[in-house]
Enzyme design. Structure first.
Site, PDB file in Angstrom:
ATOM      1  N   CYS A  13       0.859  -1.184   0.000  1.00  0.00           N
ATOM      2  CA  CYS A  13       0.000   0.000   0.000  1.00  0.00           C
ATOM      3  C   CYS A  13       0.896   1.235   0.000  1.00  0.00           C
ATOM      4  O   CYS A  13       2.117   1.126  -0.147  1.00  0.00           O
ATOM      5  CB  CYS A  13      -0.978  -0.010   1.175  1.00  0.00           C
ATOM      6  N   ASN A  16       2.542   1.450   4.092  1.00  0.00           N
ATOM      7  CA  ASN A  16       2.862   0.204   4.794  1.00  0.00           C
ATOM      8  C   ASN A  16       2.625   0.307   6.296  1.00  0.00           C
ATOM      9  O   ASN A  16       3.340  -0.284   7.096  1.00  0.00           O
ATOM     10  CB  ASN A  16       4.303  -0.240   4.485  1.00  0.00           C
ATOM     11  N   CYS A  18      -1.072   0.736   7.248  1.00  0.00           N
ATOM     12  CA  CYS A  18      -2.503   0.446   7.416  1.00  0.00           C
ATOM     13  C   CYS A  18      -2.904  -0.833   6.694  1.00  0.00           C
ATOM     14  O   CYS A  18      -2.980  -1.895   7.296  1.00  0.00           O
ATOM     15  CB  CYS A  18      -3.359   1.618   6.932  1.00  0.00           C
ATOM     16  N   ARG A  19      -3.134  -0.734   5.392  1.00  0.00           N
ATOM     17  CA  ARG A  19      -3.699  -1.857   4.652  1.00  0.00           C
ATOM     18  C   ARG A  19      -2.749  -3.027   4.471  1.00  0.00           C
ATOM     19  O   ARG A  19      -3.114  -4.177   4.743  1.00  0.00           O
ATOM     20  CB  ARG A  19      -4.189  -1.376   3.275  1.00  0.00           C
ATOM     21  N   SER A  20      -1.550  -2.778   3.987  1.00  0.00           N
ATOM     22  CA  SER A  20      -0.659  -3.908   3.676  1.00  0.00           C
ATOM     23  C   SER A  20      -0.205  -4.684   4.917  1.00  0.00           C
ATOM     24  O   SER A  20      -0.130  -5.913   4.851  1.00  0.00           O
ATOM     25  CB  SER A  20       0.516  -3.471   2.801  1.00  0.00           C
ATOM     26  N   ASP A 130      -7.846   3.255   1.548  1.00  0.00           N
ATOM     27  CA  ASP A 130      -6.964   3.629   2.650  1.00  0.00           C
ATOM     28  C   ASP A 130      -7.805   4.135   3.822  1.00  0.00           C
ATOM     29  O   ASP A 130      -8.544   5.108   3.684  1.00  0.00           O
ATOM     30  CB  ASP A 130      -5.999   4.716   2.177  1.00  0.00           C
TER      31      ASP A 130
END
Length: 158
Positions: A13, A16, A18-20, A130
């Site tokens: 993301c 690096n 939050c999402r990933s 995000d």
């Protein structure tokens, strides 16, 4: 991180944090529960260098803990070597994909298959938005999307 044996996946993301790292932690837990984690190299990274060395967002960590998942990940930026060492690089949104494809074009021996993680979503929600400027509910939505997508991705690579 070299991916010399087994199957390898890098979740990506923007920052690096939050999402990933949520996707990485979810996938690692699924692979562990399925008894196949030792057949995988699993990591996550960022298209930017903004948060290098940082822990994941506290709201993301709280969301993971709520579901019994821990992570000790530290943010890192995607490197040219990642495109050689990883079989799969899975981005979260169109901006990630554009950045990843541009970087991949500068790598001589790119072997990574670059895809949207959301392309594995049985509910066909391609983009994992995000949650950084959002609420706890937005992190929960990311978690749920990652659960669905990682389940299908693992099944299709087992």
């Amino acid at each position: 991180m070299a991916a010399n044996s087994g199957t390898s996946v890098l979740f990506v993301c923007l920052g690096n944090i939050c999402r990933s790292p949520i996707a990485e932690a979810v996938f690692r837990k699924m692979a562990t529960d399925a008894g196949v984690v030792d057949k995988w190299v699993i990591d996550s990274g960022a298209t930017s260098d903004w948060n290098t060395g940082s822990s994941p967002d506290s709201r993301g960590l709280a969301c993971l803990r709520k579901h019994g998942i821990e992570t000790s990940h530290r943010a890192r930026q995607v490197t040219k070597e990642d495109f050689i060492n990883f079989q799969y690089i899975l981005g979260m949104d169109d901006s990630n994909m554009s950045d990843l494809k541009r970087k991949a074009n500068s790598v001589k021996d790119c072997r990574a298959k670059i895809e949207l993680l959301g392309s594995y979503d049985p509910q066909k929600q391609l983009i994992i938005k995000d949650p950084y400027y959002g609420s706890d509910e937005d992190f929960e939505k990311v978690f749920e999307q990652c659960m669905r997508c990682c389940k299908v991705f693992l099944e299709s690579n087992s």
